[in-house]
Motif scaffolding. Structure first.
Motif, PDB file in Angstrom:
ATOM      1  N   UNK A  54     -29.843 -63.438  35.556  1.00 61.89           N
ATOM      2  CA  UNK A  54     -30.819 -62.404  35.872  1.00 61.89           C
ATOM      3  C   UNK A  54     -32.195 -62.851  35.408  1.00 61.89           C
ATOM      4  N   UNK A  55     -33.160 -62.763  36.310  1.00 62.19           N
ATOM      5  CA  UNK A  55     -34.561 -63.064  36.003  1.00 62.19           C
ATOM      6  C   UNK A  55     -35.352 -61.776  36.142  1.00 62.19           C
ATOM      7  N   UNK A  56     -36.253 -61.522  35.202  1.00 58.47           N
ATOM      8  CA  UNK A  56     -37.202 -60.416  35.331  1.00 58.47           C
ATOM      9  C   UNK A  56     -38.599 -60.955  35.091  1.00 58.47           C
ATOM     10  N   UNK A  57     -39.561 -60.391  35.801  1.00 60.29           N
ATOM     11  CA  UNK A  57     -40.960 -60.783  35.636  1.00 60.29           C
ATOM     12  C   UNK A  57     -41.846 -59.655  36.137  1.00 60.29           C
ATOM     13  N   UNK A  58     -43.023 -59.534  35.545  1.00 62.13           N
ATOM     14  CA  UNK A  58     -44.009 -58.566  35.998  1.00 62.13           C
ATOM     15  C   UNK A  58     -45.046 -59.298  36.841  1.00 62.13           C
ATOM     16  N   UNK A  59     -45.280 -58.805  38.069  1.00 60.78           N
ATOM     17  CA  UNK A  59     -46.260 -59.390  38.984  1.00 60.78           C
ATOM     18  C   UNK A  59     -47.400 -58.390  39.117  1.00 60.78           C
ATOM     19  N   UNK A  60     -48.640 -58.864  38.883  1.00 56.31           N
ATOM     20  CA  UNK A  60     -49.800 -57.965  38.918  1.00 56.31           C
ATOM     21  C   UNK A  60     -50.939 -58.559  39.734  1.00 56.31           C
ATOM     22  N   UNK A  61     -51.621 -57.685  40.467  1.00 58.30           N
ATOM     23  CA  UNK A  61     -52.828 -58.054  41.212  1.00 58.30           C
ATOM     24  C   UNK A  61     -53.580 -56.767  41.520  1.00 58.30           C
ATOM     25  N   UNK A  62     -54.905 -56.863  41.663  1.00 59.08           N
ATOM     26  CA  UNK A  62     -55.674 -55.651  41.943  1.00 59.08           C
ATOM     27  C   UNK A  62     -55.315 -55.034  43.291  1.00 59.08           C
ATOM     28  N   UNK A  63     -54.746 -55.820  44.213  1.00 55.72           N
ATOM     29  CA  UNK A  63     -54.331 -55.279  45.513  1.00 55.72           C
ATOM     30  C   UNK A  63     -52.888 -54.763  45.486  1.00 55.72           C
ATOM     31  N   UNK A  64     -52.174 -55.020  44.401  1.00 59.41           N
ATOM     32  CA  UNK A  64     -50.762 -54.659  44.296  1.00 59.41           C
ATOM     33  C   UNK A  64     -49.882 -55.880  44.491  1.00 59.41           C
ATOM     34  N   UNK A  65     -48.644 -55.781  44.075  1.00 54.83           N
ATOM     35  CA  UNK A  65     -47.695 -56.892  44.175  1.00 54.83           C
ATOM     36  C   UNK A  65     -46.796 -56.690  45.379  1.00 54.83           C
ATOM     37  N   UNK A  66     -46.680 -57.720  46.214  1.00 54.36           N
ATOM     38  CA  UNK A  66     -45.828 -57.636  47.405  1.00 54.36           C
ATOM     39  C   UNK A  66     -44.422 -58.143  47.127  1.00 54.36           C
TER      40      UNK A  66
END
Length: 149
Positions: A54-66
Motif C-alpha cells: 500500500x502506497x499513500x501520498x498527498x498531492x497538492x496544487x492550486x488547481x487541485x489534484x487530478x
C-alpha cells in the motif's frame, strides 16, 4: 500644508502601496504541484489472508489534484523508469481533503504463492502526479519499502 505633513503622507501612501502590492503578489503566486507524505508498506500474506503493498501520498496544487500514477519495482532490477513510462502505469485512488490537496492510495493484493515470487529486499516506488490544470510532477524515488520472503 506643512512640509512635514506632506512627507509623512507620501511615506504612508508608499507603505500602503507596498503592502498592497506584496499582498497581490502573494495572492497571484501559483502553488507548484507537490507530492508529500509518501509512504509504502509491504504486508506479507499470513494465516489465509492475502498480502499487500500500500502506497499513500498527498498531492497538492492550486488547481487541485487530478491523479497519481504508481510503479513499484525491486531496486535489484536496476529499472530506471521515465516520466513517459509512468503515464501508462496503474492509478492510485485519490480523494480530496481540500480544494488543493488529495490523499492518494494505491493498494495491490497478492496470494502467498505470488508473494513467494517477489524479489526480496528493497523496492522503489516511482510516481507521476497530475494537477487539474494539466501540470505533472515525476518523482522517480518517491519512497521505498522492504519485501521479506
Amino acid at each position: 500644508m506643512s512640509k512635514r505633513i506632506v512627507v509623512s503622507s507620501v511615506v504612508a501612501v508608499a507603505a500602503v502601496g507596498a503592502i498592497t502590492a506584496g499582498g497581490l503578489a502573494i495572492a497571484s503566486a501559483a502553488t507548484e504541484l507537490t507530492v508529500a507524505k509518501s509512504s509504502a508498506r509491504y504486508t506479507a500474506p499470513s494465516g489465509g489472508f492475502e498480502g499487500s503493498v500500500t502506497l499513500t501520498a498527498d498531492v497538492s496544487d492550486d488547481s487541485g489534484a487530478r491523479g497519481l500514477k504508481v510503479l513499484a519495482w525491486p531496486v535489484s532490477s536496476k529499472l530506471d523508469p521515465t516520466e513517459a513510462e509512468l503515464r501508462s502505469a496503474e492509478s492510485a485512488t485519490c480523494e480530496s481533503v481540500s480544494d488543493e490537496t488529495a490523499r492518494c492510495t494505491y493498494t495491490v493484493k497478492f496470494s502467498k504463492e505470488e508473494a513467494a515470487e517477489l524479489a526480496g529486499g528493497t523496492w522503489q516506488v516511482s510516481v507521476l502526479a497530475t494537477a487539474e490544470d494539466g501540470d505533472t510532477k515525476f518523482l522517480p524515488d518517491a519512497t521505498t519499502f522492504e519485501v521479506r520472503n
